[in-house]
Design an enzyme around this catalytic site. Structure first.
Site, PDB file in Angstrom:
ATOM      1  N   GLN A  99      55.388  80.590  53.901  1.00  0.00           N
ATOM      2  CA  GLN A  99      54.996  79.474  53.038  1.00  0.00           C
ATOM      3  C   GLN A  99      55.634  79.710  51.679  1.00  0.00           C
ATOM      4  O   GLN A  99      55.204  80.586  50.930  1.00  0.00           O
ATOM      5  CB  GLN A  99      53.478  79.364  52.919  1.00  0.00           C
ATOM      6  CG  GLN A  99      53.007  78.305  51.935  1.00  0.00           C
ATOM      7  CD  GLN A  99      53.571  76.924  52.211  1.00  0.00           C
ATOM      8  OE1 GLN A  99      53.649  76.488  53.348  1.00  0.00           O
ATOM      9  NE2 GLN A  99      53.982  76.222  51.163  1.00  0.00           N
ATOM     10  N   GLN A 143      56.484  77.287  49.073  1.00  0.00           N
ATOM     11  CA  GLN A 143      56.115  76.504  47.897  1.00  0.00           C
ATOM     12  C   GLN A 143      54.946  77.160  47.166  1.00  0.00           C
ATOM     13  O   GLN A 143      53.994  77.610  47.819  1.00  0.00           O
ATOM     14  CB  GLN A 143      55.724  75.080  48.308  1.00  0.00           C
ATOM     15  CG  GLN A 143      55.679  74.102  47.145  1.00  0.00           C
ATOM     16  CD  GLN A 143      55.234  72.703  47.594  1.00  0.00           C
ATOM     17  OE1 GLN A 143      54.332  72.558  48.413  1.00  0.00           O
ATOM     18  NE2 GLN A 143      55.860  71.679  47.070  1.00  0.00           N
ATOM     19  N   PHE A 172      47.444  75.298  53.928  1.00  0.00           N
ATOM     20  CA  PHE A 172      47.506  73.892  53.542  1.00  0.00           C
ATOM     21  C   PHE A 172      47.265  72.982  54.740  1.00  0.00           C
ATOM     22  O   PHE A 172      47.327  73.411  55.893  1.00  0.00           O
ATOM     23  CB  PHE A 172      48.865  73.570  52.924  1.00  0.00           C
ATOM     24  CG  PHE A 172      49.156  74.325  51.661  1.00  0.00           C
ATOM     25  CD1 PHE A 172      48.265  74.314  50.602  1.00  0.00           C
ATOM     26  CD2 PHE A 172      50.319  75.061  51.536  1.00  0.00           C
ATOM     27  CE1 PHE A 172      48.527  75.012  49.436  1.00  0.00           C
ATOM     28  CE2 PHE A 172      50.602  75.773  50.373  1.00  0.00           C
ATOM     29  CZ  PHE A 172      49.688  75.744  49.327  1.00  0.00           C
ATOM     30  N   GLY A 173      47.037  71.706  54.435  1.00  0.00           N
ATOM     31  CA  GLY A 173      46.929  70.728  55.511  1.00  0.00           C
ATOM     32  C   GLY A 173      48.259  70.564  56.218  1.00  0.00           C
ATOM     33  O   GLY A 173      48.338  70.483  57.442  1.00  0.00           O
ATOM     34  N   MET A 177      52.847  71.195  55.367  1.00  0.00           N
ATOM     35  CA  MET A 177      53.956  71.518  54.479  1.00  0.00           C
ATOM     36  C   MET A 177      55.194  70.822  54.998  1.00  0.00           C
ATOM     37  O   MET A 177      55.550  70.968  56.165  1.00  0.00           O
ATOM     38  CB  MET A 177      54.176  73.035  54.400  1.00  0.00           C
ATOM     39  CG  MET A 177      55.311  73.440  53.465  1.00  0.00           C
ATOM     40  SD  MET A 177      54.979  72.962  51.752  1.00  0.00           S
ATOM     41  CE  MET A 177      56.665  72.733  51.160  1.00  0.00           C
ATOM     42  N   GLU A 178      55.856  70.101  54.106  1.00  0.00           N
ATOM     43  CA  GLU A 178      56.898  69.157  54.472  1.00  0.00           C
ATOM     44  C   GLU A 178      58.262  69.780  54.734  1.00  0.00           C
ATOM     45  O   GLU A 178      59.302  69.184  54.410  1.00  0.00           O
ATOM     46  CB  GLU A 178      57.044  68.102  53.361  1.00  0.00           C
ATOM     47  CG  GLU A 178      57.518  68.635  52.001  1.00  0.00           C
ATOM     48  CD  GLU A 178      56.410  69.093  51.069  1.00  0.00           C
ATOM     49  OE1 GLU A 178      56.668  69.202  49.854  1.00  0.00           O
ATOM     50  OE2 GLU A 178      55.294  69.341  51.559  1.00  0.00           O
ATOM     51  N   HIS A 192      51.585  61.801  55.461  1.00  0.00           N
ATOM     52  CA  HIS A 192      51.938  62.359  54.149  1.00  0.00           C
ATOM     53  C   HIS A 192      53.193  63.230  54.253  1.00  0.00           C
ATOM     54  O   HIS A 192      54.137  63.068  53.468  1.00  0.00           O
ATOM     55  CB  HIS A 192      50.759  63.180  53.623  1.00  0.00           C
ATOM     56  CG  HIS A 192      50.988  63.803  52.285  1.00  0.00           C
ATOM     57  ND1 HIS A 192      50.578  63.220  51.118  1.00  0.00           N
ATOM     58  CD2 HIS A 192      51.599  64.969  51.922  1.00  0.00           C
ATOM     59  CE1 HIS A 192      50.917  63.987  50.087  1.00  0.00           C
ATOM     60  NE2 HIS A 192      51.541  65.060  50.556  1.00  0.00           N
ATOM     61  N   GLU A 193      53.207  64.145  55.205  1.00  0.00           N
ATOM     62  CA  GLU A 193      54.358  65.039  55.325  1.00  0.00           C
ATOM     63  C   GLU A 193      55.618  64.278  55.740  1.00  0.00           C
ATOM     64  O   GLU A 193      56.720  64.607  55.293  1.00  0.00           O
ATOM     65  CB  GLU A 193      54.062  66.166  56.327  1.00  0.00           C
ATOM     66  CG  GLU A 193      52.798  66.962  56.045  1.00  0.00           C
ATOM     67  CD  GLU A 193      52.661  67.456  54.617  1.00  0.00           C
ATOM     68  OE1 GLU A 193      53.693  67.689  53.954  1.00  0.00           O
ATOM     69  OE2 GLU A 193      51.517  67.594  54.143  1.00  0.00           O
ATOM     70  N   HIS A 222      57.166  62.702  52.751  1.00  0.00           N
ATOM     71  CA  HIS A 222      57.934  63.658  51.952  1.00  0.00           C
ATOM     72  C   HIS A 222      59.416  63.676  52.335  1.00  0.00           C
ATOM     73  O   HIS A 222      60.245  64.151  51.558  1.00  0.00           O
ATOM     74  CB  HIS A 222      57.362  65.064  52.127  1.00  0.00           C
ATOM     75  CG  HIS A 222      56.371  65.456  51.087  1.00  0.00           C
ATOM     76  ND1 HIS A 222      56.641  65.419  49.729  1.00  0.00           N
ATOM     77  CD2 HIS A 222      55.101  65.930  51.201  1.00  0.00           C
ATOM     78  CE1 HIS A 222      55.589  65.844  49.057  1.00  0.00           C
ATOM     79  NE2 HIS A 222      54.632  66.155  49.928  1.00  0.00           N
ATOM     80  N   GLU A 241      54.594  64.507  44.767  1.00  0.00           N
ATOM     81  CA  GLU A 241      53.324  64.238  45.450  1.00  0.00           C
ATOM     82  C   GLU A 241      52.737  62.856  45.186  1.00  0.00           C
ATOM     83  O   GLU A 241      52.130  62.256  46.077  1.00  0.00           O
ATOM     84  CB  GLU A 241      52.312  65.323  45.097  1.00  0.00           C
ATOM     85  CG  GLU A 241      52.708  66.712  45.560  1.00  0.00           C
ATOM     86  CD  GLU A 241      52.848  66.834  47.074  1.00  0.00           C
ATOM     87  OE1 GLU A 241      52.408  65.913  47.808  1.00  0.00           O
ATOM     88  OE2 GLU A 241      53.399  67.847  47.530  1.00  0.00           O
ATOM     89  N   ASP A 284      51.189  76.791  41.072  1.00  0.00           N
ATOM     90  CA  ASP A 284      50.106  76.366  41.968  1.00  0.00           C
ATOM     91  C   ASP A 284      48.989  75.666  41.190  1.00  0.00           C
ATOM     92  O   ASP A 284      48.241  74.862  41.759  1.00  0.00           O
ATOM     93  CB  ASP A 284      49.524  77.568  42.708  1.00  0.00           C
ATOM     94  CG  ASP A 284      50.236  77.822  44.031  1.00  0.00           C
ATOM     95  OD1 ASP A 284      51.286  77.183  44.257  1.00  0.00           O
ATOM     96  OD2 ASP A 284      49.761  78.644  44.824  1.00  0.00           O
ATOM     97  N   TYR A 308      48.799  64.374  42.860  1.00  0.00           N
ATOM     98  CA  TYR A 308      48.740  63.638  44.115  1.00  0.00           C
ATOM     99  C   TYR A 308      48.188  62.222  43.935  1.00  0.00           C
ATOM    100  O   TYR A 308      48.839  61.234  44.274  1.00  0.00           O
ATOM    101  CB  TYR A 308      47.873  64.387  45.132  1.00  0.00           C
ATOM    102  CG  TYR A 308      48.478  65.646  45.689  1.00  0.00           C
ATOM    103  CD1 TYR A 308      48.974  65.679  46.986  1.00  0.00           C
ATOM    104  CD2 TYR A 308      48.538  66.821  44.944  1.00  0.00           C
ATOM    105  CE1 TYR A 308      49.525  66.842  47.525  1.00  0.00           C
ATOM    106  CE2 TYR A 308      49.090  67.984  45.463  1.00  0.00           C
ATOM    107  CZ  TYR A 308      49.576  67.992  46.752  1.00  0.00           C
ATOM    108  OH  TYR A 308      50.115  69.142  47.270  1.00  0.00           O
ATOM    109  N   ARG A 323      43.064  76.140  52.172  1.00  0.00           N
ATOM    110  CA  ARG A 323      42.504  76.284  50.825  1.00  0.00           C
ATOM    111  C   ARG A 323      41.696  75.067  50.393  1.00  0.00           C
ATOM    112  O   ARG A 323      40.723  75.202  49.627  1.00  0.00           O
ATOM    113  CB  ARG A 323      43.628  76.560  49.821  1.00  0.00           C
ATOM    114  CG  ARG A 323      43.137  76.891  48.433  1.00  0.00           C
ATOM    115  CD  ARG A 323      44.244  77.412  47.538  1.00  0.00           C
ATOM    116  NE  ARG A 323      45.286  76.425  47.293  1.00  0.00           N
ATOM    117  CZ  ARG A 323      46.297  76.611  46.453  1.00  0.00           C
ATOM    118  NH1 ARG A 323      46.416  77.750  45.794  1.00  0.00           N
ATOM    119  NH2 ARG A 323      47.212  75.672  46.277  1.00  0.00           N
TER     120      ARG A 323
END
Length: 632
Positions: free
Chosen positions: A164, A166, A292-293, A295-296, A320-321, A324, A343, A402, A410, A585
């Site tokens: 991960q 980002q 995360f839900g 990641m794009e 959403h992804e 992106h 976002e 972060d 968002y 998270r």
């Protein structure tokens, strides 16, 4: 066969030739690093020399939990006599200059380590040098890497690894100029255990190679934070001509069913803002520790298994992804201060995709849930002296980027765009955004550049007076924000108020099943209690609807927070099981924050966290460490 043979030879030779002389690293007292400047959370001197193409040759060693190999940078050199890369907790073995097979040792220095940014890796070269080869290994402290033991996977038989990157964690697994301003193409050759499959944010296999050798290509230029890797026991299911899903064997059938509408989403997105320019759109469902839900990562969205609700009610994260692929991946924020450009546009576009596929009523409910969360975030920030963090344009210098990953970027960003759309009309706004994505494709830009483009190409052109600066540089939510209503939400909230205020449960409620409302309606229902509901009523609701163990992480997390606030200790086993399973998270932070609100619940929360922490990615456990005030 020829390619595979060369691949095997390259790994065999990796540490036996061209690794340079260790003495070429300068002593710590060198003055080189004193001249290093920091821009956009990076030491990289990309204004003078930058990576155009990166080739990775890596061995994935699960036994020692390290990646080892070489990062070969083909660079555009504007006359620089040194190249500066970002590294954090990497072991540099040697550095060479020159094309592969014609390498010479380079002088280099690792500068002083910063706890957030890591260290500058300064490589001496001449203005004619174009190739920098960095031989390195990751370490136990490489925060981007999540090495999962077999017992943390579905089959309990094989280990799993994912990355991960980002916002600024790619430097913890690859030496790279880790700024979103620098876009480059990349390729990779990987050696993994033969019983596992490797995937990257690039061209990908759909079946496992028995020799464990994989090659990848990403022909479109991307910023470093979108470099991604996953290795595990994986299977593939095709969803459409341009899309598919990867998951562990126990979850592949559920993933295929849950994400069946992805081809429709792609079609809807292309109708709004133009062609999808990344060839394919695949999704990989990762283990539960993923923070995360989604990641794009281009061509391969990383997704949490908490999206597998069984009814498709949480696929807005996939929308959403996918969005992106235009906002963020195609057009990228130049710095993390401009994060809302990634976002805010994506949340707006996500909602448009959901409206096109599932209807306006569903899209409006999704937007309302997000707006509730925005209002809560703004109130918390304003009351705690963080007014500037409610601006769209952030000030994150010397801060972890972060900290900018909040509802402001968002949802305030999305409602900024929704409000402009309401003023100029959807057709006009769509034409503007389509031209915007076309004008800046595969480029980065700042907030100021976007505002200038917005004013010149839309607001002035349409003679629209709009308070842009109040939205971008002002506090809170401007008064002219577009208003959204939902009759279904109002009914759910009205029912909750009746339950809260009446002695007996209303007859309307006693005839309900959980399937009578969608996830977002139940969230609105739970939030309408405003944190207060008698424990006895919570028990009765659970007897009928079983929120505490329903399998829908969105509903469960909201219910757990309400339960903690109202001493509903009977659901502690369910809360504990959830916290030991889910590493996302979004759910962990509010649950642990609520647990930290009283001495008794804090004590219990710390006991649970001690057991649960090993199941979390570094991104999540660093956040929870701070919430609970613990150090490990």
């Amino acid at each position: 066969m020829h390619i595979k043979l060369l691949f095997i030879l390259s790994f065999a030779m990796l540490f036996s030739c061209n690794t340079g002389d260790k003495k070429t690293q300068k002593e710590a007292q060198s003055n080189q690093s004193k001249d290093v400047t920091i821009k956009n959370h990076s030491y990289g001197n990309i204004d003078k020399i930058r990576t155009a193409h990166l080739h990775l040759e890596l061995n994935v060693d699960f036994q020692n939990q390290i990646l080892a190999g070489v990062a070969r940078h083909k660079m555009i050199n504007e006359g620089a006599n040194r190249a500066i890369f970002d590294i954090k907790d990497l072991k540099i073995d040697s550095i060479t200059l020159g094309a592969e097979g014609n390498e010479v040792s380079a002088n280099y220095e690792v500068g002083k380590r910063d706890s957030l940014l890591g260290s500058p890796l300064i490589v001496e070269l001449t203005k004619n040098d174009r190739f920098v080869n960095i031989y390195y290994e990751t370490t136990k402290n490489s925060e981007a890497l999540d090495w999962l033991a077999p017992e943390l996977t579905g089959s309990k038989k094989h280990p799993f690894l994912y990355t991960q990157g980002q916002a600024i964690l790619t430097r913890t697994w690859i030496p790279v100029q880790d700024s979103p301003e620098n876009r480059f193409t990349y390729s990779a050759d990987l050696k993994v255990p033969s019983d596992l499959m490797a995937l990257m944010s690039a061209t990908n296999p759909t079946v496992k190679n028995d020799d464990g050798l994989y090659s990848f290509q990403m022909k479109q230029p991307i910023p470093s934070y979108l470099l991604a890797l996953a290795v595990g026991e994986l299977e593939y299911a095709q969803l459409g001509p341009k899309s598919g899903a990867y998951a562990e064997p126990h979850m592949i059938a559920a993933a295929e069913k849950e994400f069946k509408d992805i081809p429709q989403m792609i079609e809807a997105a292309q109708k709004i803002y133009g062609d999808y320019l990344w060839d394919v759109y695949d999704v990989i469902v990762l283990p539960y520790s993923f923070p995360f839900g989604g990641m794009e990562n281009p061509r391969l969205t990383f997704a949490t298994p908490t999206l597998i609700a069984g009814d498709g009610s949480l696929v807005s994260v996939i929308a959403h992804e996918l969005a992106h692929s235009w906002s963020g991946n195609l057009v990228t924020n130049a710095s993390w201060n401009d994060f809302w450009l990634n976002e805010g546009f994506t949340v707006y576009f996500e909602n448009r995709i959901m409206e096109a596929v599932y209807g306006k009523e569903i899209a409006d409910m999704l937007a309302l849930i997000e707006f509730q969360e925005l209002e809560s975030s703004v109130n918390e920030m304003m009351s705690s002296g963080r007014e500037k963090d409610t601006h769209l344009k952030l000030e994150l210098q010397e801060r972890d980027p972060d900290e900018g990953m909040t509802d402001i970027a968002y949802v305030k960003g999305a409602f900024f765009l929704k409000t402009i759309e309401s003023k100029v009309g959807r057709e006009t706004f769509d034409q503007f955004l389509s031209s915007y994505f076309n004008a800046y494709q595969f480029e980065t830009l700042t907030t100021e550049e976007f505002v200038s483009y917005l004013k010149s190409n839309l607001l002035e052109k349409e003679n629209v007076d709009f308070n842009v600066d109040a939205w971008v540089y002002g506090e809170g939510i401007p008064d002219n924000v577009v208003k959204i209503k939902s009759d279904r939400f109002e009914k759910a909230e009205k029912l909750a108020i009746e339950i809260k205020n009446e002695d007996e449960l209303p007859a309307e409620f006693t005839s309900l099943s959980r399937d009578d409302k969608i996830t977002q309606e139940w969230i609105a229902f739970i939030r309408a209690f405003e944190g207060k509901l008698a424990k006895e009523k919570m028990i009765k609701i659970d007897e009928q609807l079983n929120f505490a163990d329903c399998g829908n992480a969105e509903i469960m997390s909201e219910w757990y927070i309400l339960g903690i606030k109202n001493n509903y200790t009977e659901i502690r086993p369910e809360i504990k099981a959830f916290l030991k399973k889910v590493g996302r998270r979004k759910f962990l932070a509010p649950i642990y924050t609520t647990l930290a609100s009283t001495d008794e619940t804090l004590k219990w929360g710390k006991e649970v966290y001690k057991e649960a922490r090993p199941y979390y990615h570094a991104i999540s456990y660093k956040t929870v460490d701070e919430i609970l005030g613990v150090k490990y």
